[in-house]
Design a protein around this motif. Structure first.
Motif, short mmCIF file in Angstrom:
data_model
loop_
_atom_site.label_atom_id
_atom_site.label_comp_id
_atom_site.label_asym_id
_atom_site.label_seq_id
_atom_site.Cartn_x
_atom_site.Cartn_y
_atom_site.Cartn_z
N GLY A 113 13.80 -44.43 -32.09
CA GLY A 113 14.96 -42.78 -31.67
C GLY A 113 15.46 -43.28 -30.61
N ASP A 114 14.50 -43.77 -29.90
CA ASP A 114 14.89 -44.17 -28.49
C ASP A 114 15.63 -45.14 -28.23
OD1 ASP A 114 14.65 -41.52 -27.35
OD2 ASP A 114 12.64 -41.54 -26.50
N PHE A 172 -0.14 -46.83 -20.15
CA PHE A 172 0.44 -47.53 -19.53
C PHE A 172 1.81 -47.99 -20.18
CE2 PHE A 172 1.60 -51.90 -18.40
CZ PHE A 172 2.04 -51.62 -16.82
N ARG A 173 2.10 -48.59 -21.39
CA ARG A 173 2.93 -49.08 -21.70
C ARG A 173 3.75 -47.42 -22.71
NH1 ARG A 173 5.53 -51.56 -22.04
NH2 ARG A 173 6.04 -52.06 -24.48
N GLU A 174 3.39 -46.30 -22.90
CA GLU A 174 4.16 -45.16 -23.05
C GLU A 174 5.00 -45.21 -21.89
OE1 GLU A 174 1.11 -42.71 -24.57
OE2 GLU A 174 1.91 -42.78 -26.83
N SER A 219 5.59 -40.27 -36.49
CA SER A 219 6.14 -39.59 -34.72
C SER A 219 6.50 -40.56 -34.08
CB SER A 219 5.56 -38.14 -34.73
OG SER A 219 3.92 -38.78 -34.23
N LEU A 220 5.66 -41.32 -34.23
CA LEU A 220 5.57 -42.64 -32.98
C LEU A 220 7.48 -43.09 -33.78
CD1 LEU A 220 4.85 -43.57 -30.93
CD2 LEU A 220 3.45 -45.11 -32.61
N ILE A 240 2.67 -49.99 -29.52
CA ILE A 240 1.20 -48.62 -29.51
C ILE A 240 0.53 -48.18 -30.89
CG2 ILE A 240 2.03 -45.96 -29.31
CD1 ILE A 240 2.74 -48.45 -26.71
N SER A 241 0.81 -48.83 -32.26
CA SER A 241 0.82 -48.38 -32.73
C SER A 241 -1.04 -49.39 -33.04
CB SER A 241 1.06 -48.97 -34.06
OG SER A 241 2.70 -48.48 -34.48
#
Length: 379
Positions: A41-42, A131-133, A34-35, A52-53
């Motif tokens: 995808g964006d 914060f990163r998201e 999903s990540l 992020i992982s």
């Protein structure tokens, strides 16, 4: 530490690493699918996906660490018993407490790892990931700068770019705004530029046409313009403000600044107490599940049929301890003074393991107890 202790401890650590790696991989793959779909995808880079992982790994390790420690304890202890190593040690006069000594050391090491995760690494990684998201969600370039595709960065918005020049100029731009059901506005332009003023992004359209269609009368009006500024605030949501999730608050802040956290961020004293003591209780539960695993298996002697009953009993006790952790949380949230309940599952687990080791030192009493239960069942 004797040679036996070092040998068994090394086996615990070896299989702990193996089970932890397998469990983390399973959970991480499920999360990564999903990540990856969201980030790539964006329009985000692979580096953003890896970042992020990596930030999500401490939480994954925190979830699987007790299970991996328990599985390693049961696996190694069962193997030592099936290969008659425990039987030989018992015959030489080693007590169950001595046989369980490597597991105690392993449990303390596992608890130390869990403490480092819960108290320091996990809050820091969750705060950084939030914060990163938020930054990635605010990235207009990730949502819009994708040439050759019709994009829908927000409900009711359709955006298209023919091409992007090396200097950042957008060529052949098409933008439809259908957020208002009564009016549909379409903008087209030969060139456009994406600029940011303070914390708000704007799309500057050059040499274009605006078409406005009203739904109630199907009237279409057109306006040619030499330049036009379209605000992208709705397409680039600002970073979420307000209260931090309790899991993201550093442990030192929960220890020293409870009053200010309640006043400024709205977290109740009970919720703070539950989160703070849960971070310490996770280490105690990790030690408890290790001791339950080894003590339950040491109650069974050598058998050609194995000790599957003890293994099954250990898993049942593990489920019981994990289930109690969810039960004791609600009273603490309602009343912060009841925080000792958070440590009840770990305390019960340690008490059960002590009882089992005590029974293992008295095999005759254990046999009489087992025989009595069998007779009552037959009767």
């Amino acid at each position: 530490m004797s040679r036996y202790d070092r040998y068994v401890l090394s086996q615990y650590l070896l299989f702990f690493g193996f089970f932890a790696l397998i469990l983390v991989a399973v959970f991480w793959i499920n999360r990564a699918v999903s990540l990856f779909d969201w980030l790539i995808g964006d329009g985000q880079s692979v580096l953003a996906f890896l970042e992020i992982s990596a930030l999500s790994l401490p939480n994954l390790v925190r979830m699987v660490l007790p299970l991996a420690a328990f599985a390693a304890t049961v696996w190694v202890t069962n193997r030592l018993n099936s290969e008659s190593e425990l039987t030989v040690l018992r015959a030489t006069g080693s007590s169950p407490w001595q046989l369980a000594r490597p597991a105690m050391v392993f449990g303390l090491l596992s608890a130390a790892m869990m403490s480092a995760l819960s108290l320091f690494l996990l809050p820091a990684s969750l705060a950084q990931m939030q914060f990163r998201e938020a930054e990635l969600s605010r990235s207009v370039s990730a949502k819009l700068l994708n040439a050759g595709n019709f994009l829908h960065p927000s409900a009711g918005i359709t955006f298209f770019i023919g091409s992007i020049e090396p200097d950042g100029t957008l060529q052949n731009v098409f933008l439809t705004d259908q957020r208002d059901p009564s009016v549909e506005i379409t903008y087209t332009s030969d060139r456009a530029y994406l600029v940011r003023e303070d914390d708000e992004a704007h799309l500057i359209l050059v040499d274009g046409l605006a078409q406005r269609k009203e739904a109630h009368n199907d009237r279409l009006s057109t306006t040619a313009f030499s330049d036009f500024s379209y605000p992208l605030g709705d397409l680039s949501p600002a970073r979420a403000a307000g209260a931090r999730p309790l899991r993201n608050i550093p442990t030192l802040d929960l220890l020293r600044e409870r009053a200010s956290i309640t006043e400024e961020e709205g977290h109740s004293a009970g919720a703070q107490a539950e989160e703070l003591h849960l971070r310490f209780a996770r280490a105690a539960v990790t030690f408890a599940v290790v001791m339950i695993g080894v003590s339950t298996l040491l109650m069974g002697g050598f058998s050609r049929f194995g000790i599957w009953k003890q293994v099954l009993g250990a898993f049942v006790l593990l489920i019981l301890i994990e289930g109690m952790r969810g039960v004791v949380a609600d009273p603490v949230r309602e009343n912060a003074a009841m925080w000792p309940l958070i440590y009840l599952p770990a305390t019960l687990g340690v008490m059960i393991s002590v009882l089992f080791l005590h029974l293992a030192t008295r095999p005759q009493a254990l046999m009489r107890l087992t025989r009595r239960k069998t007779q009552e069942t037959d009767a």
